[in-house]
Design a protein around this motif. Structure first.
Motif, PDB file in Angstrom:
ATOM      1  N   ILE A  24       0.485  -1.840  -0.044  1.00  0.00           N
ATOM      2  CA  ILE A  24      -0.354  -0.440  -0.114  1.00  0.00           C
ATOM      3  C   ILE A  24       0.989   1.211   0.318  1.00  0.00           C
ATOM      4  O   ILE A  24       0.215   1.804  -0.782  1.00  0.00           O
ATOM      5  CB  ILE A  24      -1.381  -0.014   0.778  1.00  0.00           C
ATOM      6  CG1 ILE A  24      -1.857  -0.842   1.678  1.00  0.00           C
ATOM      7  CG2 ILE A  24      -0.853   1.933   1.295  1.00  0.00           C
ATOM      8  CD1 ILE A  24      -2.505  -1.464   2.240  1.00  0.00           C
ATOM      9  N   ALA A  25       2.354   1.116   0.536  1.00  0.00           N
ATOM     10  CA  ALA A  25       2.932   2.055   1.126  1.00  0.00           C
ATOM     11  C   ALA A  25       3.493   2.390  -0.454  1.00  0.00           C
ATOM     12  O   ALA A  25       3.591   3.827  -0.814  1.00  0.00           O
ATOM     13  CB  ALA A  25       3.928   2.245   1.992  1.00  0.00           C
ATOM     14  N   GLY A  26       3.935   1.701  -1.561  1.00  0.00           N
ATOM     15  CA  GLY A  26       4.315   2.035  -2.496  1.00  0.00           C
ATOM     16  C   GLY A  26       3.297   2.341  -3.436  1.00  0.00           C
ATOM     17  O   GLY A  26       3.835   3.003  -4.441  1.00  0.00           O
ATOM     18  N   VAL A  27       2.220   2.393  -3.165  1.00  0.00           N
ATOM     19  CA  VAL A  27       1.042   3.656  -4.425  1.00  0.00           C
ATOM     20  C   VAL A  27       0.765   4.627  -3.527  1.00  0.00           C
ATOM     21  O   VAL A  27       0.993   5.436  -4.386  1.00  0.00           O
ATOM     22  CB  VAL A  27      -0.524   2.225  -4.184  1.00  0.00           C
ATOM     23  CG1 VAL A  27      -1.101   2.938  -4.856  1.00  0.00           C
ATOM     24  CG2 VAL A  27       0.290   0.724  -4.973  1.00  0.00           C
ATOM     25  N   ALA A  28       0.471   4.412  -1.876  1.00  0.00           N
ATOM     26  CA  ALA A  28       0.193   5.755  -1.770  1.00  0.00           C
ATOM     27  C   ALA A  28       0.930   6.887  -1.189  1.00  0.00           C
ATOM     28  O   ALA A  28       0.524   7.664  -1.013  1.00  0.00           O
ATOM     29  CB  ALA A  28      -1.305   4.973  -0.664  1.00  0.00           C
ATOM     30  N   LYS A  34       9.378   7.030  -3.975  1.00  0.00           N
ATOM     31  CA  LYS A  34      10.645   7.993  -4.538  1.00  0.00           C
ATOM     32  C   LYS A  34      12.212   6.776  -3.663  1.00  0.00           C
ATOM     33  O   LYS A  34      12.800   6.819  -4.510  1.00  0.00           O
ATOM     34  CB  LYS A  34      10.256   9.301  -4.048  1.00  0.00           C
ATOM     35  CG  LYS A  34      11.801  10.156  -4.390  1.00  0.00           C
ATOM     36  CD  LYS A  34      11.825  10.995  -3.939  1.00  0.00           C
ATOM     37  CE  LYS A  34      13.456  11.889  -4.577  1.00  0.00           C
ATOM     38  NZ  LYS A  34      13.769  13.613  -3.746  1.00  0.00           N
ATOM     39  N   ALA A  35      11.597   6.602  -2.201  1.00  0.00           N
ATOM     40  CA  ALA A  35      13.138   6.049  -1.835  1.00  0.00           C
ATOM     41  C   ALA A  35      13.334   4.365  -2.227  1.00  0.00           C
ATOM     42  O   ALA A  35      14.230   4.555  -2.876  1.00  0.00           O
ATOM     43  CB  ALA A  35      12.414   5.666  -0.536  1.00  0.00           C
ATOM     44  N   VAL A  36      12.383   3.823  -2.901  1.00  0.00           N
ATOM     45  CA  VAL A  36      12.781   2.890  -3.387  1.00  0.00           C
ATOM     46  C   VAL A  36      12.713   2.702  -5.056  1.00  0.00           C
ATOM     47  O   VAL A  36      13.782   1.510  -5.059  1.00  0.00           O
ATOM     48  CB  VAL A  36      10.873   1.783  -3.498  1.00  0.00           C
ATOM     49  CG1 VAL A  36      10.474   0.592  -4.503  1.00  0.00           C
ATOM     50  CG2 VAL A  36      10.842   1.650  -2.381  1.00  0.00           C
ATOM     51  N   LYS A  37      12.534   3.766  -4.700  1.00  0.00           N
ATOM     52  CA  LYS A  37      12.720   4.286  -6.923  1.00  0.00           C
ATOM     53  C   LYS A  37      14.000   3.798  -6.784  1.00  0.00           C
ATOM     54  O   LYS A  37      14.890   4.064  -7.956  1.00  0.00           O
ATOM     55  CB  LYS A  37      11.959   5.502  -7.732  1.00  0.00           C
ATOM     56  CG  LYS A  37      12.517   5.173  -9.326  1.00  0.00           C
ATOM     57  CD  LYS A  37      11.657   6.814  -9.591  1.00  0.00           C
ATOM     58  CE  LYS A  37      10.249   6.698  -9.762  1.00  0.00           C
ATOM     59  NZ  LYS A  37       9.415   7.786 -10.911  1.00  0.00           N
ATOM     60  N   GLU A  38      14.287   5.322  -5.647  1.00  0.00           N
ATOM     61  CA  GLU A  38      16.344   5.526  -5.831  1.00  0.00           C
ATOM     62  C   GLU A  38      17.017   4.652  -5.454  1.00  0.00           C
ATOM     63  O   GLU A  38      18.021   4.193  -6.308  1.00  0.00           O
ATOM     64  CB  GLU A  38      16.098   6.884  -5.134  1.00  0.00           C
ATOM     65  CG  GLU A  38      15.668   8.113  -5.041  1.00  0.00           C
ATOM     66  CD  GLU A  38      15.166   8.845  -4.491  1.00  0.00           C
ATOM     67  OE1 GLU A  38      16.654   9.289  -3.120  1.00  0.00           O
ATOM     68  OE2 GLU A  38      15.059  10.468  -4.190  1.00  0.00           O
ATOM     69  N   ALA A  39      16.355   3.655  -4.470  1.00  0.00           N
ATOM     70  CA  ALA A  39      16.858   2.575  -4.012  1.00  0.00           C
ATOM     71  C   ALA A  39      17.472   1.729  -4.917  1.00  0.00           C
ATOM     72  O   ALA A  39      18.418   1.303  -5.687  1.00  0.00           O
ATOM     73  CB  ALA A  39      16.603   1.948  -2.955  1.00  0.00           C
ATOM     74  N   ASP A  40      16.199   1.207  -6.299  1.00  0.00           N
ATOM     75  CA  ASP A  40      16.142   0.182  -7.082  1.00  0.00           C
ATOM     76  C   ASP A  40      17.183   0.796  -8.684  1.00  0.00           C
ATOM     77  O   ASP A  40      18.343   0.014  -9.439  1.00  0.00           O
ATOM     78  CB  ASP A  40      15.064  -0.032  -7.595  1.00  0.00           C
ATOM     79  CG  ASP A  40      13.654  -0.946  -7.444  1.00  0.00           C
ATOM     80  OD1 ASP A  40      14.541  -1.518  -5.936  1.00  0.00           O
ATOM     81  OD2 ASP A  40      13.208  -0.186  -7.243  1.00  0.00           O
ATOM     82  N   SER A  41      17.498   2.372  -8.430  1.00  0.00           N
ATOM     83  CA  SER A  41      18.420   2.882  -9.649  1.00  0.00           C
ATOM     84  C   SER A  41      19.292   2.350  -8.999  1.00  0.00           C
ATOM     85  O   SER A  41      20.786   2.377  -9.968  1.00  0.00           O
ATOM     86  CB  SER A  41      18.183   4.188  -9.633  1.00  0.00           C
ATOM     87  OG  SER A  41      18.969   4.708 -10.275  1.00  0.00           O
TER      88      SER A  41
END
Length: 105
Positions: A24-28, A34-41
């Motif tokens: 849910i946090a990943g969507v809402a 943003k933190a997840v996207k940066e970590a993935d990058s």
């Protein structure tokens, strides 16, 4: 035996609930997303560099992959610990409020 069954059920509940909360946090939650996207990058960049240098440093790719697995496990365990502490806090706060209310009346 009942205690073991209840512990297993609670463990599964905590795991499922934490997974659901993070989904849910990943969507809402924009900050979390943003933190997840940066970590993935960053991980993608590390993997690309490790692949480029694989001939010179064959252990590098394995280390990056092990690091990813370790940080994923660590963050999952941290989320579970926080969730469990939240449950404990909820119970103790309810007890304190009940005690306070009994003293008032």
């Amino acid at each position: 035996m009942l205690n073991s069954i209840l512990n297993q059920a609670f463990e599964q509940y905590v795991f499922d609930r934490v997974d659901n909360i993070l989904s849910i946090a990943g969507v809402a939650d924009a900050k979390y997303r943003k933190a997840v996207k940066e970590a993935d990058s960053v991980l993608s960049q590390l993997m690309a560099i490790a692949r480029e240098l694989e001939a010179q440093h064959p252990e590098l790719l394995r280390l990056v992959m092990e690091y990813e697995a370790a940080t994923t496990l660590e963050s999952g365990l941290a989320a579970e610990i926080v969730y469990r502490e939240g449950i404990r806090d909820n119970c103790s706060i309810r007890q304190e409020v009940a005690t306070f209310m009994q003293k008032q009346f």
